[in-house]
Design an enzyme around this catalytic site. Structure first.
Site, PDB file in Angstrom:
ATOM      1  N   CYS A 148       4.452 -49.271   5.608  1.00 63.92           N
ATOM      2  CA  CYS A 148       3.323 -50.221   4.953  1.00 63.92           C
ATOM      3  C   CYS A 148       2.934 -51.143   5.711  1.00 63.92           C
ATOM      4  O   CYS A 148       3.895 -52.558   5.473  1.00 63.92           O
ATOM      5  CB  CYS A 148       3.856 -50.470   3.131  1.00 63.92           C
ATOM      6  SG  CYS A 148       1.971 -51.197   2.470  1.00 63.92           S
ATOM      7  N   CYS A 194      -2.118 -49.646   9.762  1.00 64.12           N
ATOM      8  CA  CYS A 194      -1.539 -49.513   8.789  1.00 64.12           C
ATOM      9  C   CYS A 194      -1.418 -47.818   8.549  1.00 64.12           C
ATOM     10  O   CYS A 194      -1.958 -46.715   9.247  1.00 64.12           O
ATOM     11  CB  CYS A 194      -3.316 -48.941   7.429  1.00 64.12           C
ATOM     12  SG  CYS A 194      -3.174 -48.084   6.364  1.00 64.12           S
TER      13      CYS A 194
HETATM   14  N1  DGL Z   1      -0.091 -47.780   3.954  1.00 61.07           N
HETATM   15  C1  DGL Z   1      -0.438 -49.150   4.252  1.00 61.07           C
HETATM   16  C2  DGL Z   1       0.061 -50.042   5.600  1.00 61.07           C
HETATM   17  O1  DGL Z   1       0.143 -49.724   6.414  1.00 61.07           O
HETATM   18  C3  DGL Z   1      -1.073 -49.877   2.814  1.00 61.07           C
HETATM   19  C4  DGL Z   1      -2.137 -49.177   2.181  1.00 61.07           C
HETATM   20  C5  DGL Z   1      -2.738 -49.238   0.362  1.00 61.07           C
HETATM   21  O2  DGL Z   1      -1.779 -49.776  -0.461  1.00 61.07           O
HETATM   22  O3  DGL Z   1      -3.715 -50.681   1.427  1.00 61.07           O
HETATM   23  O4  DGL Z   1      -0.933 -50.808   5.453  1.00 61.07           O
END
Ligand code: DGL
Length: 273
Positions: A70, A181
């Site tokens: 993440c 993301c």
């Molecule tokens: N998938 C996550 C990232 O790479 C976060 C997405 C979220 O929960 O806002 O930032």
């Protein structure tokens, strides 16, 4: 021992997928913090407290390394966690800004990410370090996380959302699109359709998995030599050992596990774009 991989939600499967393809002999714990998704529109204090809980869970579940799959959680919490858990390797994904700038050939680079990632000092410092010619633009796309969590990957609403957010960018001036993301990888086909053909998409998942392999290798904890990049998910999926958790609760329901399998199938298609 296990490799722990976590995200706020299904975005982290991007890394699990890549790791499983390259390290099919390892055992993985995948943790989606679905009680708290999305992270990207929360405060940094909230995200730090969620992530702390996840790392404790991983440490209690016999993990030899943890991957923060993440970008948002890496931006706000990785440094602090590394000093807190000194004996547990913690590898975090970051937007692939450096390779994108290196490959842009002087054209512009668009980094798309969550609001929290875009406003975090960590990303801004990274951009300052590598963007000597001021080629990089940052754009928040929080709506894509919500679409992804609803399982809506290809629809008119997704296309309209992206068209609106990209309005005002002269896309012909860009060469690289950085998917900052992990949830955004599910939308590569729609991005591809909206981008001029010269734009190349890049994300940090392969670099992060390679870093994980390096760290495990240095600690003599990598189980076997990495597999070839072109191994197909369909060939290995039955051998890959993963336990899936949602905010600490193990997924055992066959229908939900089938959904995970379908997400892998989508990611396998996206990996080829
Ligand atoms: N998938 C996550 C990232 O790479 C976060 C997405 C979220 O929960 O806002 O930032």
């Amino acid at each position: 021992m296990n490799i722990g991989i976590f995200d706020s939600g299904i975005g982290g499967l991007t890394l699990l997928h890549q790791a499983a393809v390259l390290m099919p002999h390892e055992k993985f714990i995948f943790y989606a913090d679905t009680d708290h998704v999305p992270y990207g529109t929360k405060t940094r204090e909230q995200v730090i407290s969620y992530v702390n809980e996840v790392i404790r869970f991983m440490a209690d579940h016999d993990c030899k390394a943890v991957v923060i799959a993440c970008n948002t959680a890496t931006a706000v919490a990785a440094e602090q966690l590394r000093s807190q858990y000194a004996s547990l390797p913690i590898i975090g994904i970051e937007p692939a800004v450096k390779p994108a700038v290196a490959e842009s050939g002087g054209k512009r680079v668009l980094v798309v990410a969550t609001p929290l990632t875009v406003h975090e000092r960590k990303l801004q410092k990274l951009v300052e370090r590598v963007d000597d010619e001021h080629l990089v633009d940052l754009l928040e796309l929080p709506g894509l996380v919500e679409f992804a969590e609803r399982g809506e990957f290809v629809s008119d609403r997704v296309t309209t959302y992206l068209q609106k957010r990209l309005m005002g960018y002269e896309l012909d001036k860009y060469r690289e699109l950085v998917l900052g993301c992990t949830h955004f990888n599910y939308f590569k086909d729609t991005f591809r359709g909206l981008m001029p053909p010269q734009i190349h998409m890049i994300d940090g998942s392969l670099g992060t998995v390679r870093q994980l392999m390096r760290v495990l290798d240095e600690r003599h904890e990598l189980l076997e030599a990495p597999a070839e990049m072109d191994v197909q998910w369909q060939q290995i999926r039955h051998d890959v050992c993963v336990r899936y958790f949602e905010s600490g609760r193990e997924i055992t329901d066959a229908a939900r596990l089938r959904e995970m399998e379908q997400l892998h199938e989508r990611l396998e298609l996206m990996r080829k774009i």
